[in-house]
Design a protein around this motif. Structure first.
Motif, PDB file in Angstrom:
ATOM      1  N   LEU A 111       4.891  10.864   1.211  1.00 60.03           N
ATOM      2  CA  LEU A 111       3.503  11.127   0.843  1.00 60.03           C
ATOM      3  C   LEU A 111       2.612   9.927   1.146  1.00 60.03           C
ATOM      4  CD1 LEU A 111       3.696  13.015  -2.577  1.00 60.03           C
ATOM      5  CD2 LEU A 111       2.989  13.931  -0.378  1.00 60.03           C
ATOM      6  N   SER A 112       3.164   8.726   0.972  1.00 59.49           N
ATOM      7  CA  SER A 112       2.358   7.517   1.142  1.00 59.49           C
ATOM      8  C   SER A 112       1.897   7.292   2.572  1.00 59.49           C
ATOM      9  CB  SER A 112       3.154   6.291   0.664  1.00 59.49           C
ATOM     10  OG  SER A 112       3.411   6.338  -0.721  1.00 59.49           O
ATOM     11  N   VAL A 113       2.700   7.720   3.546  1.00 56.75           N
ATOM     12  CA  VAL A 113       2.333   7.465   4.948  1.00 56.75           C
ATOM     13  C   VAL A 113       1.524   8.601   5.548  1.00 56.75           C
ATOM     14  CG1 VAL A 113       4.377   6.036   5.269  1.00 56.75           C
ATOM     15  CG2 VAL A 113       4.442   8.442   5.971  1.00 56.75           C
ATOM     16  N   GLY A 117       0.782  -1.225   0.000  1.00 56.48           N
ATOM     17  CA  GLY A 117       0.000   0.000   0.000  1.00 56.48           C
ATOM     18  C   GLY A 117       0.815   1.278   0.000  1.00 56.48           C
ATOM     19  N   VAL A 118       2.140   1.176  -0.046  1.00 58.46           N
ATOM     20  CA  VAL A 118       3.027   2.349   0.026  1.00 58.46           C
ATOM     21  C   VAL A 118       3.980   2.339  -1.159  1.00 58.46           C
ATOM     22  CG1 VAL A 118       4.866   3.454   1.358  1.00 58.46           C
ATOM     23  CG2 VAL A 118       2.902   2.454   2.540  1.00 58.46           C
ATOM     24  N   GLY A 164     -11.662   1.189   6.365  1.00 61.29           N
ATOM     25  CA  GLY A 164     -12.445   2.401   6.499  1.00 61.29           C
ATOM     26  C   GLY A 164     -11.892   3.526   5.655  1.00 61.29           C
ATOM     27  N   PRO A 165     -12.650   4.618   5.535  1.00 67.81           N
ATOM     28  CA  PRO A 165     -12.269   5.717   4.639  1.00 67.81           C
ATOM     29  C   PRO A 165     -11.109   6.536   5.168  1.00 67.81           C
ATOM     30  CG  PRO A 165     -14.268   6.275   5.841  1.00 67.81           C
ATOM     31  CD  PRO A 165     -13.958   4.859   6.187  1.00 67.81           C
ATOM     32  N   ILE A 166     -10.160   6.814   4.287  1.00 66.73           N
ATOM     33  CA  ILE A 166      -8.998   7.647   4.637  1.00 66.73           C
ATOM     34  C   ILE A 166      -8.892   8.804   3.651  1.00 66.73           C
ATOM     35  CG2 ILE A 166      -7.814   5.707   5.715  1.00 66.73           C
ATOM     36  CD1 ILE A 166      -6.394   6.941   2.470  1.00 66.73           C
ATOM     37  N   ASN A 167      -7.962   9.703   3.918  1.00 65.34           N
ATOM     38  CA  ASN A 167      -7.778  10.902   3.115  1.00 65.34           C
ATOM     39  C   ASN A 167      -6.290  11.204   3.070  1.00 65.34           C
ATOM     40  OD1 ASN A 167      -8.174  13.270   1.732  1.00 65.34           O
ATOM     41  ND2 ASN A 167      -9.312  14.310   3.343  1.00 65.34           N
ATOM     42  N   SER A 224       0.688   1.898   6.789  1.00 65.03           N
ATOM     43  CA  SER A 224       0.052   1.801   5.473  1.00 65.03           C
ATOM     44  C   SER A 224      -1.456   1.894   5.632  1.00 65.03           C
ATOM     45  CB  SER A 224       0.416   0.466   4.806  1.00 65.03           C
ATOM     46  OG  SER A 224      -0.418   0.230   3.676  1.00 65.03           O
ATOM     47  N   TRP A 225      -2.116   2.636   4.755  1.00 66.29           N
ATOM     48  CA  TRP A 225      -3.568   2.753   4.788  1.00 66.29           C
ATOM     49  C   TRP A 225      -4.244   1.388   4.634  1.00 66.29           C
ATOM     50  CZ3 TRP A 225      -6.498   1.096   0.673  1.00 66.29           C
ATOM     51  CH2 TRP A 225      -5.787   0.826  -0.516  1.00 66.29           C
TER      52      TRP A 225
END
Length: 606
Positions: free
Chosen positions: A410-412, A402-403, A439-442, A433-434
């Motif tokens: 920027l990825s974290v 995910g990164v 659930g929803p992240i931004n 990592s998202w």
């Protein structure tokens, strides 16, 4: 124009009220000045003291008459009355027109010459004899060249018809169409109307109880949609049993033929008025497009036909259009929403152009994807792998759990939109990592930033698991004179100040960082809820990046310079667990370095 709503009416547009307003227009026998042939109806609740505007709806005027033979310009645009039941013959004629225009004129939708020749997927359904015998068969293609349709559909918790080891021979020999559920039969009916011999349906073309076959085919699923002639999206169907060619929710249409337009003295023929449909509501918010697996199917498909509850929509990279022939104001187009680098023109060329710059739209796309639903959480990274593979090949970079390895900072720097994100240990992603959360992240919107050099990935042997993938960071504590507020909600739609400014795409639950005078110095968002101020003392702050500023006229000093003091600092929030491991707890932005007290300790964050 306004129309009164009943005192106890719900806060939505009732079709009956729309019809009532249209009937008043018809009885008046004269249309108001129409501007762009659009009328706006405002529905108002009449209260004891004043009036309250509840909502508005847009009415479009159109004609189904061809332009006048004498060259006179039509007073209203050409359109079509949408029938209650889908008319396959009419839909087929429309699709052939759209397809010809797309293949001849749309740069983004087609591979440049010389193009990579499209080949059939590993298996397809051969429907050539369906209209004669009612039988179809599963065909092992050996990847020969060919034209096929792909189906995008939702399993919706209901197991569709599947190919498994025990029925594989029977599938290849031939089986009756009647064995398939309605959604699959509807897709085959559309393919027959389009005169396309082959169709690909995931549950039938992948052996569902063969793990090796599933892994191999899932890895190439992005290519299946990318090389398809057309994708049929069963947008309205909750599962394979629902079908998508049945009666639709009728958009009421009023016949205003014979009325006089104020824009001219002549009487136009065959004028109709109906409530304007929204591509965003019908497609983007449809049942199908809230499923995580569907995102890469939609993005990578050159052309998609969406069957919704109200009408059929065409979508390609260049434009979208409704079955009612409306094409304006439908919503955000594909090339505006997704990275154009994922369009066929970029991907289907023999010598692709490489770039080291990740499209900014990727971060928005990933944020959207995080809010979509999955039946199996272990598919969280698999369901987007087709998009990742395409970008990896162009960027010469690596996507790790995910990164983006080369874009680590920027990825974290992602924020949970709410403080109740479930941890997903089976995904195998590290806490920063998202993909480790459900659930929803931004993602933060940082355009000019200086990455902290000593914040970097640390890999140990066997870095395929989360336990062997870390980031190295230096711990700090928030100055004890500062406090963190209770939870607040940002609202980018109505909040003109757009706070927090780095998170202005989606409404986000956040807390502000304040000094003793109540001034706001920054903000934090947490992945899990913290109930009391005492719990914040357990948080460590790990600096990840700073705002970039011009270094002109900045004096070199061992102390904090005015330049550095004016930078915003972006941090991970981490906690130490009972096993002595440091794991992510949230993310933050704060204005001044002196508000963070260094612990002079570098740690690995799992």
């Amino acid at each position: 124009m306004s129309s009164e709503m009943g005192k106890d009416h719900d806060y939505h547009v009732d079709p009956g009220l729309v019809l009532n307003a249209l009937e008043k227009i018809r009885l008046a026998n004269r249309l108001p000045s129409v501007g762009n042939t659009v009328l706006c109806l405002c529905f108002i609740r009449q209260c004891e003291v004043d009036e309250e505007l509840l909502t508005t709806t847009t009415i479009r005027l159109f004609t189904d008459s061809l332009p006048y033979a004498n060259g006179e310009e039509a007073l209203v645009p050409l359109g079509m009355v949408v029938s209650l039941d889908p008319d396959l013959k009419n839909i087929g004629d429309l699709v052939r027109t759209w397809m010809e225009d797309c293949r001849l004129n749309h740069l983004e939708c087609n591979a440049p010459e010389p193009a990579v020749e499209a080949r059939l997927p590993t298996r397809v359904l051969d429907i050539d004899q369906v209209h004669l015998t009612g039988q179809l068969r599963l065909l092992l293609t050996n990847k020969i060249p060919g034209k096929y349709i792909a189906l995008s559909h939702s399993w919706g918790g209901h197991q569709p018809a599947k190919t498994v080891k025990s029925n594989l021979v029977a599938r290849c020999t031939g089986f009756p169409l009647s064995e398939l559920p309605p959604t699959f039969r509807d897709a085959i009916a559309v393919a027959i109307e389009m005169d396309i011999r082959y169709i690909w349906i995931d549950s039938l073309c992948i052996i569902q109880d063969d793990l090796e076959d599933w892994k191999r085919e899932a890895a190439t699923m992005g290519d299946v949609y990318l090389h398809s002639y057309l994708t049929i999206a069963a947008t309205r169907a909750a599962n394979s049993e629902a079908g998508f060619l049945g009666p639709r929710s009728l958009t009421h249409t009023a016949d205003l033929s014979g009325m006089t337009l104020e824009a001219g003295d002549s009487t136009a023929q065959n004028i109709y008025a109906c409530q304007r449909r929204s591509f965003a509501n019908d497609v983007d918010d449809g049942v199908l497009n809230r499923r995580a697996w569907v995102l890469q199917e939609r993005v990578l498909s050159p052309r998609t036909l969406h069957f919704t509850t109200h009408q059929v929509y065409w979508e390609c990279w260049q434009y979208h259009q409704g079955e009612d022939l409306e094409y304006q104001y439908l919503g955000v187009m594909k090339k505006e929403a997704y990275p154009v680098r994922l369009a066929p023109n970029s991907l289907l060329c023999n010598t692709p152009t490489h770039s080291s710059e990740l499209p900014w739209k990727w971060w928005y796309l990933s944020s959207e994807y995080s809010s979509f639903s999955l039946t199996f959480q272990t598919d969280k990274l698999v369901a987007i792998s087709g998009l990742v593979q395409k970008l990896e090949s162009q960027l010469h970079t690596t996507y790790m759990k995910g990164v983006w390895k080369e874009l680590l900072h920027l990825s974290v720097l992602w924020s949970a939109r709410t403080e109740d994100l479930e941890y997903l240990p089976l995904v195998g992603a590290p806490s920063w990592s998202w993909a480790s959360r459900n659930g929803p992240i931004n993602f933060m919107q940082l355009y000019d930033y200086d990455p902290v050099i000593d914040f970097k990935i640390h890999e140990t042997d066997g870095a395929s698991s989360s336990e062997s993938l870390f980031v190295n960071g230096t711990l700090a504590k928030l100055n004890p004179r500062l406090r963190i507020s209770d939870v607040r909600w940002s609202d980018p739609v109505t909040d003109q100040t757009s706070f927090p400014p780095e998170l202005d795409r989606f409404a986000t639950r956040y807390r502000s960082v304040q000094n003793h005078e109540g001034e706001t110095l920054g903000w934090v968002t947490l992945d899990v809820d913290i109930k009391s101020q005492n719990e914040f003392s357990d948080l460590f702050w790990v600096l990840v990046a700073k705002d970039s500023h011009s270094h002109e006229d900045t004096k070199t000093s061992t102390a904090t310079s005015p330049h550095e003091a004016g930078q915003r600092h972006y941090c991970l929030l981490v906690q130490e667990n009972e096993d002595g491991l440091y794991k992510r707890a949230g993310v933050s932005s704060i204005g001044y370095a002196q508000y963070l007290d260094s612990c002079n300790k570098s740690v690995l964050i799992a």
